[in-house]
Design a protein around this motif. Structure first.
Motif, PDB file in Angstrom:
ATOM      1  N   ASN A 144      29.305 -64.214  18.861  1.00 34.02           N
ATOM      2  CA  ASN A 144      28.280 -63.843  19.833  1.00 34.02           C
ATOM      3  C   ASN A 144      27.034 -63.431  19.036  1.00 34.02           C
ATOM      4  OD1 ASN A 144      30.106 -64.084  22.055  1.00 34.02           O
ATOM      5  ND2 ASN A 144      30.939 -62.071  21.561  1.00 34.02           N
ATOM      6  N   LEU A 188      26.539 -56.909  28.213  1.00 33.72           N
ATOM      7  CA  LEU A 188      25.897 -58.130  27.719  1.00 33.72           C
ATOM      8  C   LEU A 188      26.592 -59.402  28.197  1.00 33.72           C
ATOM      9  CD1 LEU A 188      25.304 -56.901  24.055  1.00 33.72           C
ATOM     10  CD2 LEU A 188      23.515 -57.375  25.744  1.00 33.72           C
ATOM     11  N   CYS A 232      30.363 -60.165  16.747  1.00 35.66           N
ATOM     12  CA  CYS A 232      29.028 -60.092  17.343  1.00 35.66           C
ATOM     13  C   CYS A 232      27.982 -59.847  16.257  1.00 35.66           C
ATOM     14  CB  CYS A 232      28.969 -58.982  18.389  1.00 35.66           C
ATOM     15  SG  CYS A 232      27.378 -58.879  19.245  1.00 35.66           S
ATOM     16  N   ILE A 266      22.922 -62.122  19.138  1.00 33.06           N
ATOM     17  CA  ILE A 266      21.692 -61.622  19.776  1.00 33.06           C
ATOM     18  C   ILE A 266      20.586 -61.714  18.727  1.00 33.06           C
ATOM     19  CG2 ILE A 266      20.563 -59.653  20.881  1.00 33.06           C
ATOM     20  CD1 ILE A 266      23.567 -58.528  21.149  1.00 33.06           C
ATOM     21  N   LYS A 323      20.012 -68.830  25.914  1.00 38.47           N
ATOM     22  CA  LYS A 323      20.941 -67.898  26.568  1.00 38.47           C
ATOM     23  C   LYS A 323      22.187 -68.654  26.990  1.00 38.47           C
ATOM     24  CE  LYS A 323      21.208 -64.314  30.152  1.00 38.47           C
ATOM     25  NZ  LYS A 323      21.747 -63.278  29.259  1.00 38.47           N
ATOM     26  N   LEU A 373      23.920 -59.284  15.387  1.00 39.10           N
ATOM     27  CA  LEU A 373      22.617 -58.875  15.909  1.00 39.10           C
ATOM     28  C   LEU A 373      21.588 -59.092  14.809  1.00 39.10           C
ATOM     29  CD1 LEU A 373      20.622 -57.348  17.819  1.00 39.10           C
ATOM     30  CD2 LEU A 373      21.516 -55.210  16.845  1.00 39.10           C
ATOM     31  N   ARG A 403      22.118 -64.780  23.060  1.00 34.32           N
ATOM     32  CA  ARG A 403      20.977 -64.217  23.772  1.00 34.32           C
ATOM     33  C   ARG A 403      19.809 -64.143  22.800  1.00 34.32           C
ATOM     34  NH1 ARG A 403      20.144 -58.264  26.300  1.00 34.32           N
ATOM     35  NH2 ARG A 403      19.033 -58.025  24.320  1.00 34.32           N
ATOM     36  N   ILE A 410      13.802 -57.141  22.064  1.00 35.85           N
ATOM     37  CA  ILE A 410      15.094 -56.556  22.438  1.00 35.85           C
ATOM     38  C   ILE A 410      14.789 -55.200  23.063  1.00 35.85           C
ATOM     39  CG2 ILE A 410      17.327 -55.708  21.603  1.00 35.85           C
ATOM     40  CD1 ILE A 410      17.149 -57.728  19.320  1.00 35.85           C
ATOM     41  N   CYS A 452      22.637 -53.354  22.361  1.00 36.26           N
ATOM     42  CA  CYS A 452      22.848 -54.411  21.366  1.00 36.26           C
ATOM     43  C   CYS A 452      23.413 -53.856  20.062  1.00 36.26           C
ATOM     44  CB  CYS A 452      21.544 -55.160  21.110  1.00 36.26           C
ATOM     45  SG  CYS A 452      20.951 -56.056  22.567  1.00 36.26           S
TER      46      CYS A 452
END
Length: 373
Positions: free
Chosen positions: A224, A185, A192, A226, A249, A194, A254, A259, A265
């Motif tokens: 981070n 990624l 991170c 997503i 992005k 998600l 992202r 997805i 992810c």
């Protein structure tokens, strides 16, 4: 060996049926499979796509609210019901299955009921902590009930023969380490997050995540992120990001409609914010991922809330009902976990402890025992 599988309406019913077919095929490569499903449901696309033959049977659910539109739908459902037994018998007589397995949805009802009546060994698989109507009715008629979680047992007849098998998860989800996923990624080793609301998206999650993205980018936190906003967010979410001056992005962000690399992810994530369908919860458990769960309030029997509470009570997830969700409330929960890594690790361990590690073996043992019959 011939195996008849019936289930449809949503991916939550279809994917377990496909997974069970894969498990049986791994033990009996020459097994022959036939799926029964509606011509207009998701199964009409997903089953042939997976390489299996699908026979159609028209079935529809009855609507409880008696609006003019629903009265028409109920007339159609009654018409389908009148012919479903005859069509189910035709499918079974032509295929001559050795075993029949239902995975839920209205379409499983007439097929599995008729198979049981004709003396064919039968089983059902219930994905949710709160069973669907079809499976509750079928449980008294089939030879064996497979459960994803034991919490569902209290809603069934106490005399059923059952096995807690767990829910099969895609093998690809378990093949990447966190480090490998983050390298793919382009993320560093920071916290991170998600978040997603399914392929269609979820308005509540999209609205909240827009504020979350604004919050942590504005504070320049080492996060981070997503996010998949789904089809319903395609016209609004990018515009909101532009309004908040948040890039879609970057080296830490992202944001996309879909997805398509969920295995990567999920492996990369430290915390997941999502709905609580049975499949995604099985994946969170298999991977040992802490989560903030916002159950959909518009599903049958409020089953997502029951699903989420299994993880919530185990200390694996924070459960927030949609009516109680505020952007600040979610931000506070994320910030607390961001600053409390030991708690995050404890939640991860609790999630992993809920996972049934030998699901495939348990399902095969049920199938094998029925074949002996």
């Amino acid at each position: 060996m011939k195996v008849l599988l019936a289930g449809g309406g949503t991916g939550g019913h279809i994917n377990p049926a496909l997974a069970i077919a894969g498990i049986i095929k791994s033990h009996c490569p020459d097994a022959e499979f036939l799926f029964a499903g509606t011509p207009n449901g998701m199964e009409a696309r997903l089953v042939p796509q997976a390489g299996y033959k699908l026979e159609h049977i028209k079935v529809a659910g009855f609507q409880r609210r008696l609006t003019p539109g629903n009265i028409g739908r109920n007339i159609k459902a009654a018409w389908y019901l009148a012919g479903s037994g005859r069509r189910a018998k035709q499918i079974i007589r032509e295929f001559q299955p050795d075993i029949a397995i239902g995975t839920g949805g209205y379409v499983a009802g007439p097929i599995i009921r008729m198979a049981a009546k004709m003396g064919i060994p039968t089983a059902i698989h219930e994905q949710n902590a709160f069973p669907g109507v079809t499976n509750k009715l079928l449980a008294k008629q089939v030879d064996h009930v497979m459960l994803t979680v034991e919490a569902a047992l209290k809603y069934f007849d106490p005399n059923i023969k059952y096995t807690v098998t767990g829910l099969p998860v895609r093998a690809a989800l378990l093949q990447k380490t966190k480090a490998q996923a983050r390298a793919e990624l382009g993320f560093d080793d920071s916290f991170c997050l998600l978040s997603f609301g399914g392929s269609l998206g979820a308005g509540c999650i999209n609205e909240t995540m827009a504020e979350v993205l604004k919050w942590h980018t504005g504070k320049n936190l080492q996060i981070n992120h997503i996010h998949g906003y789904g089809g319903m967010g395609k016209d609004t979410f990018p515009q909101k990001m532009k309004e908040y001056s948040v890039p879609m992005k970057s080296s830490r962000i992202r944001v996309s409609e879909y997805i398509n690399d969920m295995d990567t992810c999920m492996a990369a994530a430290d915390l997941v914010v999502c709905r609580s369908g049975a499949s995604v919860l099985a994946e969170l458990e298999a991977l040992g991922k802490p989560s903030i769960l916002i159950p959909s309030p518009i599903v049958t029997g409020n089953h997502q809330f029951h699903n989420a509470n299994v993880l919530g009570k185990a200390g694996a997830a924070i459960v927030m009902e949609q009516k109680d969700v505020t952007a600040q409330g979610v931000i506070d929960q994320i910030e607390a976990l961001y600053n409390d890594r030991p708690r995050l690790q404890s939640m991860a361990q609790n999630a992993a402890a809920l996972s049934v590690k030998d699901t495939d073996d348990r399902i095969w043992q049920v199938v094998a025992s029925l074949l002996k019959k």
